[in-house]
Design a protein around this motif. Structure first.
Motif, PDB file in Angstrom:
ATOM      1  N   LYS A 144       0.840  -1.201   0.000  1.00 54.00           N
ATOM      2  CA  LYS A 144       0.000   0.000   0.000  1.00 54.00           C
ATOM      3  C   LYS A 144       0.879   1.257   0.000  1.00 54.00           C
ATOM      4  N   LYS A 145       1.913   1.279   0.824  1.00 53.80           N
ATOM      5  CA  LYS A 145       2.831   2.427   0.877  1.00 53.80           C
ATOM      6  C   LYS A 145       3.596   2.569  -0.440  1.00 53.80           C
ATOM      7  N   TYR A 146       3.998   1.442  -1.036  1.00 56.22           N
ATOM      8  CA  TYR A 146       4.697   1.451  -2.321  1.00 56.22           C
ATOM      9  C   TYR A 146       3.818   2.102  -3.389  1.00 56.22           C
ATOM     10  N   LYS A 147       2.560   1.691  -3.465  1.00 55.67           N
ATOM     11  CA  LYS A 147       1.644   2.246  -4.469  1.00 55.67           C
ATOM     12  C   LYS A 147       1.432   3.739  -4.263  1.00 55.67           C
ATOM     13  N   GLU A 148       1.330   4.177  -2.995  1.00 52.87           N
ATOM     14  CA  GLU A 148       1.167   5.597  -2.702  1.00 52.87           C
ATOM     15  C   GLU A 148       2.404   6.379  -3.140  1.00 52.87           C
ATOM     16  N   ALA A 149       3.592   5.839  -2.868  1.00 51.59           N
ATOM     17  CA  ALA A 149       4.835   6.520  -3.238  1.00 51.59           C
ATOM     18  C   ALA A 149       4.994   6.601  -4.756  1.00 51.59           C
ATOM     19  N   VAL A 150       4.649   5.522  -5.456  1.00 51.21           N
ATOM     20  CA  VAL A 150       4.725   5.521  -6.926  1.00 51.21           C
ATOM     21  C   VAL A 150       3.771   6.554  -7.492  1.00 51.21           C
ATOM     22  N   ALA A 151       2.538   6.589  -6.987  1.00 48.63           N
ATOM     23  CA  ALA A 151       1.552   7.548  -7.485  1.00 48.63           C
ATOM     24  C   ALA A 151       2.033   8.987  -7.282  1.00 48.63           C
ATOM     25  N   GLU A 152       2.632   9.260  -6.140  1.00 51.63           N
ATOM     26  CA  GLU A 152       3.139  10.603  -5.860  1.00 51.63           C
ATOM     27  C   GLU A 152       4.300  10.955  -6.800  1.00 51.63           C
ATOM     28  N   ALA A 153       5.214  10.011  -7.014  1.00 55.82           N
ATOM     29  CA  ALA A 153       6.350  10.260  -7.907  1.00 55.82           C
ATOM     30  C   ALA A 153       5.886  10.490  -9.341  1.00 55.82           C
ATOM     31  N   VAL A 154       4.943   9.680  -9.808  1.00 52.04           N
ATOM     32  CA  VAL A 154       4.407   9.828 -11.168  1.00 52.04           C
ATOM     33  C   VAL A 154       3.739  11.190 -11.321  1.00 52.04           C
ATOM     34  N   GLU A 155       2.988  11.583 -10.303  1.00 51.85           N
ATOM     35  CA  GLU A 155       2.302  12.882 -10.354  1.00 51.85           C
ATOM     36  C   GLU A 155       3.305  14.030 -10.428  1.00 51.85           C
ATOM     37  N   LYS A 156       4.359  13.974  -9.642  1.00 53.34           N
ATOM     38  CA  LYS A 156       5.355  15.048  -9.634  1.00 53.34           C
ATOM     39  C   LYS A 156       6.153  15.103 -10.934  1.00 53.34           C
ATOM     40  N   CYS A 157       6.288  13.973 -11.617  1.00 48.85           N
ATOM     41  CA  CYS A 157       7.054  13.917 -12.873  1.00 48.85           C
ATOM     42  C   CYS A 157       6.179  14.089 -14.113  1.00 48.85           C
ATOM     43  N   ALA A 158       4.893  14.245 -13.942  1.00 52.26           N
ATOM     44  CA  ALA A 158       3.960  14.256 -15.071  1.00 52.26           C
ATOM     45  C   ALA A 158       4.330  15.282 -16.142  1.00 52.26           C
ATOM     46  N   GLY A 159       4.746  16.451 -15.760  1.00 57.12           N
ATOM     47  CA  GLY A 159       5.101  17.481 -16.734  1.00 57.12           C
ATOM     48  C   GLY A 159       6.300  17.093 -17.588  1.00 57.12           C
ATOM     49  N   ASP A 160       7.295  16.489 -16.986  1.00 51.97           N
ATOM     50  CA  ASP A 160       8.515  16.089 -17.707  1.00 51.97           C
ATOM     51  C   ASP A 160       8.314  14.859 -18.577  1.00 51.97           C
ATOM     52  N   THR A 161       7.390  13.991 -18.203  1.00 54.76           N
ATOM     53  CA  THR A 161       7.267  12.695 -18.873  1.00 54.76           C
ATOM     54  C   THR A 161       6.213  12.653 -19.973  1.00 54.76           C
ATOM     55  N   LYS A 162       5.504  13.745 -20.171  1.00 56.38           N
ATOM     56  CA  LYS A 162       4.440  13.778 -21.188  1.00 56.38           C
ATOM     57  C   LYS A 162       5.014  13.448 -22.572  1.00 56.38           C
ATOM     58  N   GLY A 163       4.401  12.460 -23.237  1.00 58.61           N
ATOM     59  CA  GLY A 163       4.828  12.063 -24.568  1.00 58.61           C
ATOM     60  C   GLY A 163       6.050  11.151 -24.610  1.00 58.61           C
ATOM     61  N   GLN A 164       6.562  10.733 -23.460  1.00 62.79           N
ATOM     62  CA  GLN A 164       7.754   9.887 -23.401  1.00 62.79           C
ATOM     63  C   GLN A 164       7.378   8.423 -23.184  1.00 62.79           C
ATOM     64  N   THR A 165       8.339   7.533 -23.354  1.00 65.05           N
ATOM     65  CA  THR A 165       8.136   6.102 -23.099  1.00 65.05           C
ATOM     66  C   THR A 165       9.230   5.587 -22.178  1.00 65.05           C
ATOM     67  N   CYS A 166       8.967   4.470 -21.554  1.00 65.23           N
ATOM     68  CA  CYS A 166       9.910   3.821 -20.644  1.00 65.23           C
ATOM     69  C   CYS A 166      11.072   3.246 -21.452  1.00 65.23           C
ATOM     70  N   TYR A 167      12.293   3.500 -21.011  1.00 65.92           N
ATOM     71  CA  TYR A 167      13.449   2.977 -21.746  1.00 65.92           C
ATOM     72  C   TYR A 167      13.626   1.473 -21.536  1.00 65.92           C
ATOM     73  N   ILE A 168      12.892   0.870 -20.610  1.00 64.53           N
ATOM     74  CA  ILE A 168      12.998  -0.570 -20.360  1.00 64.53           C
ATOM     75  C   ILE A 168      11.941  -1.330 -21.164  1.00 64.53           C
ATOM     76  N   CYS A 169      10.667  -0.957 -21.026  1.00 62.71           N
ATOM     77  CA  CYS A 169       9.596  -1.697 -21.714  1.00 62.71           C
ATOM     78  C   CYS A 169       9.086  -0.984 -22.970  1.00 62.71           C
ATOM     79  N   THR A 170       9.523   0.231 -23.188  1.00 60.01           N
ATOM     80  CA  THR A 170       9.156   1.083 -24.329  1.00 60.01           C
ATOM     81  C   THR A 170       7.667   1.436 -24.409  1.00 60.01           C
ATOM     82  N   GLU A 171       6.978   1.407 -23.292  1.00 61.73           N
ATOM     83  CA  GLU A 171       5.558   1.785 -23.245  1.00 61.73           C
ATOM     84  C   GLU A 171       5.392   3.062 -22.427  1.00 61.73           C
TER      85      GLU A 171
END
Length: 119
Positions: A54-81
């Motif tokens: 539960k804490k892991y999911k909360e931390a991931v959601a917070e990190a994704v939210e804070k990075c949303a501006g930088d990551t728009k239109g990008q893909t993961c360099y590992i899975c390419t999605e």
């Protein structure tokens, strides 16, 4: 459930293994709604794993939210999605010096780390 430091052999719920400081605290927690989440905790791998996940999911959601501006239109360099196929989580940005190779899903990074540790 208890705020007090708990011994390893502290009383536990028999189904989900949530630890308590004593039986009074356990009964009080049951009356305040433990019964409603006990089965979910048990299915989630018992108390420690359930709360860690539960804490892991909360931390991931917070990190994704804070990075949303930088990551728009990008893909993961590992899975390419853009969205992780299993967790549907968004991307985070690692180091900006890596260019587009700095974008990844936390789940992909965790899976990659597990593979490297196993080797």
């Amino acid at each position: 459930a208890c705020a007090a430091p708990l011994a390893h052999d502290a009383p536990r719920c028999v189904r989900c293994w949530t630890r308590y400081c004593d039986s009074t605290c356990q009964h009080d927690h049951w009356r305040r709604g433990h019964k409603q989440i006990c089965k979910r905790i048990h299915r989630g791998g018992n108390a420690e794993k359930y709360h860690a996940d539960k804490k892991y999911k909360e931390a991931v959601a917070e990190a994704v939210e804070k990075c949303a501006g930088d990551t728009k239109g990008q893909t993961c360099y590992i899975c390419t999605e853009a969205l992780h196929w299993k967790t549907k989580e968004g991307l985070v940005r690692g180091c900006s010096c890596r260019g587009t190779a700095g974008f990844a899903h936390v789940s992909c990074l965790a899976e990659q780390a597990q593979i490297l540790v196993a080797e």
